[in-house]
Design a protein around this motif. Structure first.
Motif, mmCIF file in Angstrom:
data_model
loop_
_atom_site.group_PDB
_atom_site.id
_atom_site.type_symbol
_atom_site.label_atom_id
_atom_site.label_comp_id
_atom_site.label_asym_id
_atom_site.label_seq_id
_atom_site.Cartn_x
_atom_site.Cartn_y
_atom_site.Cartn_z
ATOM 1 N N GLU A 187 0.834 -1.195 0.000
ATOM 2 C CA GLU A 187 0.000 0.000 0.000
ATOM 3 C C GLU A 187 0.869 1.245 0.000
ATOM 4 O OE1 GLU A 187 -2.392 1.649 3.536
ATOM 5 O OE2 GLU A 187 -3.835 0.386 2.430
ATOM 6 N N LYS A 188 0.525 2.170 -0.886
ATOM 7 C CA LYS A 188 1.267 3.422 -1.009
ATOM 8 C C LYS A 188 0.304 4.590 -0.857
ATOM 9 C CE LYS A 188 5.039 1.189 -2.251
ATOM 10 N NZ LYS A 188 6.222 1.099 -1.351
ATOM 11 N N LYS B 96 -3.985 10.250 -1.873
ATOM 12 C CA LYS B 96 -4.662 9.111 -2.503
ATOM 13 C C LYS B 96 -3.896 7.849 -2.144
ATOM 14 C CE LYS B 96 -6.496 7.468 -6.939
ATOM 15 N NZ LYS B 96 -7.923 7.595 -6.577
ATOM 16 N N THR B 97 -4.596 6.810 -1.773
ATOM 17 C CA THR B 97 -3.978 5.534 -1.412
ATOM 18 C C THR B 97 -4.172 4.556 -2.552
ATOM 19 O OG1 THR B 97 -4.428 5.916 0.943
ATOM 20 C CG2 THR B 97 -3.973 3.661 0.249
ATOM 21 N N ILE B 98 -3.063 3.867 -2.916
ATOM 22 C CA ILE B 98 -3.121 2.888 -3.991
ATOM 23 C C ILE B 98 -2.445 1.606 -3.502
ATOM 24 C CG2 ILE B 98 -3.091 4.667 -5.779
ATOM 25 C CD1 ILE B 98 -0.116 3.949 -6.261
ATOM 26 N N GLU B 99 -2.637 0.539 -4.222
ATOM 27 C CA GLU B 99 -1.974 -0.733 -3.964
ATOM 28 C C GLU B 99 -1.009 -0.983 -5.103
ATOM 29 O OE1 GLU B 99 -1.086 -4.006 -1.643
ATOM 30 O OE2 GLU B 99 -2.556 -2.442 -1.180
ATOM 31 N N TYR B 100 0.265 -1.023 -4.742
ATOM 32 C CA TYR B 100 1.273 -1.178 -5.794
ATOM 33 C C TYR B 100 1.834 -2.589 -5.733
ATOM 34 C CZ TYR B 100 5.332 -0.300 -8.739
ATOM 35 O OH TYR B 100 6.249 -0.347 -9.754
ATOM 36 N N GLY B 101 1.855 -3.240 -6.909
ATOM 37 C CA GLY B 101 2.338 -4.615 -7.002
ATOM 38 C C GLY B 101 3.560 -4.739 -7.871
ATOM 39 N N GLY B 102 4.212 -3.617 -8.170
ATOM 40 C CA GLY B 102 5.409 -3.654 -9.000
ATOM 41 C C GLY B 102 5.120 -3.461 -10.471
ATOM 42 N N GLN B 103 3.830 -3.427 -10.833
ATOM 43 C CA GLN B 103 3.453 -3.250 -12.227
ATOM 44 C C GLN B 103 3.048 -1.788 -12.466
ATOM 45 O OE1 GLN B 103 3.827 -5.772 -14.375
ATOM 46 N NE2 GLN B 103 4.540 -7.039 -12.636
ATOM 47 N N GLU B 104 2.988 -1.434 -13.738
ATOM 48 C CA GLU B 104 2.605 -0.068 -14.100
ATOM 49 C C GLU B 104 1.141 0.177 -13.767
ATOM 50 O OE1 GLU B 104 1.963 2.558 -18.134
ATOM 51 O OE2 GLU B 104 3.671 1.181 -18.080
#
Length: 369
Positions: free
Chosen positions: A289-290, A323-331
């Motif tokens: 989570e970012k 803003k909160t996002i979920e980053y999985g290493g993909q664009e």
């Protein structure tokens, strides 16, 4: 018989010629056999009569003996006086010889003392070069003791030089004391020689240590330079790794929107601002989570607040929105953060900044009419 004896005999008074004595006749008669001895008791002595020549001879012999005795006594006295004078001369010569010897010994002692003082002065500079405090203290104590002993010997030598001998015994005493003094000087010189050897040995060891220290210093400098270079390389690598871990953003853009969510050409009528961007793929960024914080600054330099605050580089910054996002290493594309306008906005240059994980992701400027 010598002339003197003859002279004495001639001075004797001549006696009158004597008549033949009947005593002699009686003596001759009594000496014959069968004669009677009554004649000798008739008042006449039978001893021979004294002879004048023998008495004179005895007197002469006594006189000669007395003269010879007086001559011998005089010669003896003369020889005694001569021997005494000779002994005095010999004693004087011997005293002068002893005085010369004492003077020579004094000169040698002074030369020894001068050599000792020069040798003692020569150790002053090497002594101060000793760096070990404990060793320097011990050597200083020896140095001070030797200095006091030299001063004592100097004083004693001056006393002996001032005391001039007047007799052979005094000269011999001075010579013996000077010899003893020279022995003490020689002993002290031997101690100073050992002292100098010890100082030289310590200074040589110090020189070796200084050389080793200089070598170690050079090595340490090289190691320090290498460590610093490695540290810089590590810092660069860390920075690169840090930058590699940081999220990247591309395609940042800002739009003014009206109440219906449509684009608004005039910033004065905008009701909302939208900032859109894309996060490209980054395998070095930790997934999860970012939270992305946005800051918008007006042309007047005023921050459009309302989005709370966040930590950044040890401090705290106010945000316009987040803003909160979920980053999985993909664009991830088409990410949009909205800001609801709460005040009148003027045309001009607006600055947009994005932050995440204590990094400033970007800073872009836009001209809004």
């Amino acid at each position: 018989m010598d002339n003197n004896s003859h002279f004495l005999i001639d001075d004797e008074p001549e006696e009158a010629p004597r008549k033949p004595s009947t005593l002699n006749l009686n003596k001759d008669a009594g000496s014959r056999p069968g004669s009677s001895s009554t004649g000798s008791r008739g008042g006449y002595s039978s001893a021979p009569a004294p002879q004048p020549g023998r008495d004179n001879t005895r007197i002469v012999l006594v006189v000669i003996i007395c003269v010879l005795a007086a001559a011998l006594i005089g010669c003896g006295i003369w020889f005694m006086m001569a021997n005494k004078q000779q002994d005095e001369q010999i004693a004087t010569i011997q005293a002068e010889k002893e005085a010369v010897e004492v003077s020579y010994q004094e000169d040698l002692a002074k030369q020894d003392m001068e050599t000792l003082e020069n040798e003692f002065a020569g150790i002053e500079s090497p002594r101060t070069m000793v760096v070990n405090d404990e060793v320097k203290k011990r050597l200083t104590e020896k140095y001070d003791a030797a200095k006091l002993e030299i001063e004592r010997l100097q004083k004693r030598l001056r006393e002996l030089s001032d005391r001039k001998p007047t007799t052979q015994a005094q000269a011999q005493q001075n010579s013996a004391e000077i010899g003893e003094l020279r022995g003490q000087i020689a002993t002290l010189r031997a101690l100073l020689k050992h002292y100098v050897e010890e100082i030289n040995r310590l200074n040589e060891e110090n020189q070796v240590l200084r050389t080793q220290n200089e070598t170690l210093s050079v090595v340490n400098q090289r190691l320090t330079s290498r460590v610093e270079e490695t540290s810089r390389e590590n810092a660069t690598l860390n920075e690169r790794m840090t930058l590699a871990e940081k999220l990247n953003v591309t395609g940042v853009n800002i739009h003014a929107l009206n109440a219906k969510g449509k684009n608004e050409k005039k910033i004065e009528k905008a009701k909302r601002l939208s900032v859109s961007f894309t996060i490209p793929q980054n395998n070095s960024t930790p997934v999860g989570e970012k939270v992305i914080f946005m800051r918008i600054t007006t042309p007047e330099g005023q921050l459009l607040g309302g989005g709370g605050s966040f930590s950044f580089e040890g401090g705290s910054l106010a945000a316009s929105a987040r803003k909160t996002i979920e980053y999985g290493g993909q664009e991830i594309g088409g990410i949009t953060i909205y800001y609801d306008v709460r005040q009148a906005l003027n045309p001009g240059t607006y600055t947009v900044e994005l932050f995440c994980d204590n990094y400033r992701l970007c800073s872009r400027s836009f001209n809004l009419n």
